[in-house]
Design a protein around this motif. Structure first.
Motif, short mmCIF file in Angstrom:
data_model
loop_
_atom_site.label_atom_id
_atom_site.label_comp_id
_atom_site.label_asym_id
_atom_site.label_seq_id
_atom_site.Cartn_x
_atom_site.Cartn_y
_atom_site.Cartn_z
N SER A 15 0.82 -1.21 0.00
CA SER A 15 0.00 0.00 0.00
C SER A 15 0.86 1.25 0.00
O SER A 15 2.04 1.21 0.35
CB SER A 15 -0.94 0.02 1.22
N VAL A 16 0.22 2.33 -0.45
CA VAL A 16 0.85 3.65 -0.41
C VAL A 16 0.05 4.51 0.57
O VAL A 16 -1.18 4.62 0.44
CB VAL A 16 0.85 4.31 -1.81
N LYS A 17 0.76 5.04 1.56
CA LYS A 17 0.11 5.90 2.54
C LYS A 17 0.54 7.34 2.27
O LYS A 17 1.71 7.58 2.00
CB LYS A 17 0.49 5.52 3.96
N ALA A 18 -0.41 8.25 2.33
CA ALA A 18 -0.06 9.66 2.12
C ALA A 18 -0.88 10.51 3.07
O ALA A 18 -1.99 10.14 3.44
CB ALA A 18 -0.32 10.06 0.67
N ALA A 19 -0.31 11.63 3.48
CA ALA A 19 -1.02 12.51 4.40
C ALA A 19 -0.68 13.96 4.10
O ALA A 19 0.43 14.27 3.68
CB ALA A 19 -0.65 12.19 5.86
N SER A 36 -0.49 0.11 -6.91
CA SER A 36 -0.83 -0.35 -8.26
C SER A 36 0.43 -0.79 -8.97
O SER A 36 1.41 -0.06 -9.00
CB SER A 36 -1.45 0.78 -9.09
N ARG A 37 0.37 -1.96 -9.56
CA ARG A 37 1.56 -2.47 -10.25
C ARG A 37 1.33 -2.54 -11.74
O ARG A 37 0.24 -2.88 -12.20
CB ARG A 37 1.94 -3.85 -9.71
N VAL A 38 2.37 -2.21 -12.48
CA VAL A 38 2.38 -2.37 -13.93
C VAL A 38 3.61 -3.21 -14.25
O VAL A 38 4.73 -2.78 -13.98
CB VAL A 38 2.44 -1.02 -14.66
N PRO A 46 -0.43 6.48 -10.13
CA PRO A 46 -1.37 6.52 -9.00
C PRO A 46 -0.81 7.22 -7.76
O PRO A 46 -1.55 7.81 -6.98
CB PRO A 46 -1.63 5.03 -8.73
N ILE A 47 0.54 7.16 -7.59
CA ILE A 47 1.14 7.86 -6.44
C ILE A 47 1.03 9.37 -6.67
O ILE A 47 0.66 10.13 -5.76
CB ILE A 47 2.62 7.44 -6.26
N ALA A 48 1.32 9.81 -7.91
CA ALA A 48 1.19 11.23 -8.23
C ALA A 48 -0.27 11.67 -8.08
O ALA A 48 -0.54 12.78 -7.58
CB ALA A 48 1.69 11.49 -9.65
#
Lengths: 303, 303
Positions: A15-19, A36-38, A46-48
């Protein structure tokens, strides 16, 4: 637009956590998404997007991104991150271009260490060691007031040899600290003694009455003290901060480690041995500190 | 007055060496005096006089002083120097006041390392390790382009434990690197095997035909590789520079150490292992570099 803020991101394999984080490091809003994997590699789009979602409507001035693996904090290049499927990825430049914001990338353990050295258990120290003990063991070093990166190769204390006659580590070396002191090693060694499968957390809960639990815990403590003795000999920290999952044990960890380390030290500086103050929040706080730094702004925290 | 110059000083327990040094680090004039002691401690007056004698008639802009012991390079305070009889001596401030010149103090091994990292065998590296192997063993670390001091406590690689079942070191710990790899350890171990007293230099000259010499040399090499493996794991140098008396052995030292270290490394950065380029001149060159730095002038050397 309200008060200025930054986005702190923690990229993991699952997972990617962002705050969105305020100048005093308070999380204002937090999101968590599956990675998300490619083609096997965690995708940057998706991170951006996640950063953009948090930044929308806020006056975001910078982004900090914490990543596992071999990460060159100075250039923001991820040399290798097995869990993310990345090799020689210029993460800082690619993500900064996608977001249009000042952005800094750091190794996840060094990011946690940065937080502990700035606003946590070793705030004010100029020489300190942060050791995260969990599935693996890694360290962040503060030396002469600066976080050590060494091109991303620093801090692999989990692979310091503490028992040359011991078990073979996943890295191929015999007797690494991780073979005695990481959470899976505790579970494996407890099962070997008792035939019973227990997690490191469960083993800790059985202290001090269960003899097998006491045995694997004591071996872990001695292994930690051996590796820390070496670190103290090479760069004399004033404080050793123990973090990661196993540090939840609190004084059941710090007390015996301090005692066993104290027994080993002779002429070296004798550091305090303390539990991490920020716990699970260290990564977010460190990524936020990097983000404020990327923006060229001093956050409103007591140093 | 001719060209600008600096004075480089190397303070030892038996003698004080000083030289007038040009911007390209050429010694213009060198003096050596027995160390004068007052009440057991090496006296500062004669050192200041020596500096004054070299500075007379020259345009001296700074002084660099290399000192053994636990030395805080940042403040110029010598915390402890057993051979000099000094404890908590504010050497930089006292000597600067006596000389009336900008003055910097550094640990002798770090001073030698500074020279090797700047104009010697590791010039251009941003992460490197200099190990001086002689009566004792100590290291200087360059990490992220900066020389590590850690308040004077850094670099005691001679006291990294490499053989937990080995001999007791003078520091009180069992199995320190120095018990296997310092020059006196080679002599002691050779005598134990053969009953013959030989110096480390003589033992080296007996390689590879003398079995006892080969044995103690091989044990030294393995011990060095074990300690260097740990240093590579903790701060990933690009280059390891071997200096001090034992490095006179040249490739008889660097070759086997590189091979034994290479065998141990797995995921770590693989450093080059090279002999020090400056030999006995490293201390003077490093002290001169500190002196130019104290003067705020870049010396005319290729960096």
């Amino acid at each position: 637009m309200g008060e200025r803020a930054v986005v702190a991101v923690d990229v993991g394999g699952t997972s990617v956590k962002a705050a969105l984080v305020s100048p005093d490091l308070t999380p204002l809003r937090a999101l968590r998404r599956p990675s998300s994997r490619v083609g096997g590699a965690v995708a940057l789009g998706p991170i951006a997007d996640l950063i953009g979602e948090l930044a929308g409507g806020a006056d975001v001035v910078g982004v900090g991104v914490a990543v596992p693996g071999i990460v060159d904090d100075a250039t923001g290049v991820v040399r290798a991150a097995v869990n993310l499927g990345w090799t020689d990825l210029p993460l800082r430049d690619e993500l900064a271009a996608a977001c249009g914001l000042p952005l800094r990338v750091g190794h996840d353990v060094r990011t946690g260490g940065l937080a502990e050295f700035t606003v946590g258990a070793a705030a004010g120290a100029r020489n300190a060691l942060f050791v995260a003990i969990g599935t693996g063991i890694a360290a962040a070093s503060l030396v002469d007031g600066r976080l050590v990166a060494a091109g991303g190769y620093a801090g692999e204390i989990g692979h310091v040899v503490v028992d040359p006659a011991g078990d073979t580590c996943g890295c191929g070396t015999v007797g690494c600290l991780e073979t005695l002191a990481a959470a899976p090693a505790l579970a494996r060694r407890y099962a070997a003694l008792t035939g019973v499968e227990r997690t490191a957390e469960e083993i800790c809960a059985l202290l001090p009455d269960d003899p097998a639990a006491s045995r694997v815990w004591a071996d872990m403590v001695e292994a930690m003290a051996t590796a820390l003795h070496t670190a103290c000999t090479l760069f004399g920290p004033e404080a050793v901060v123990l973090g990661g999952g196993l540090s939840e044990a609190g004084t059941a960890l710090t007390g015996p480690v301090a005692e066993a380390l104290g027994r080993r030290l002779t002429f070296q500086r004798r550091p305090s041995v303390v539990r991490a103050a920020l716990g699970q929040d260290a990564g977010r706080a460190g990524a936020a500190l990097m983000a404020w730094d990327a923006a060229g702004i001093s956050p409103a925290v007591a140093g």
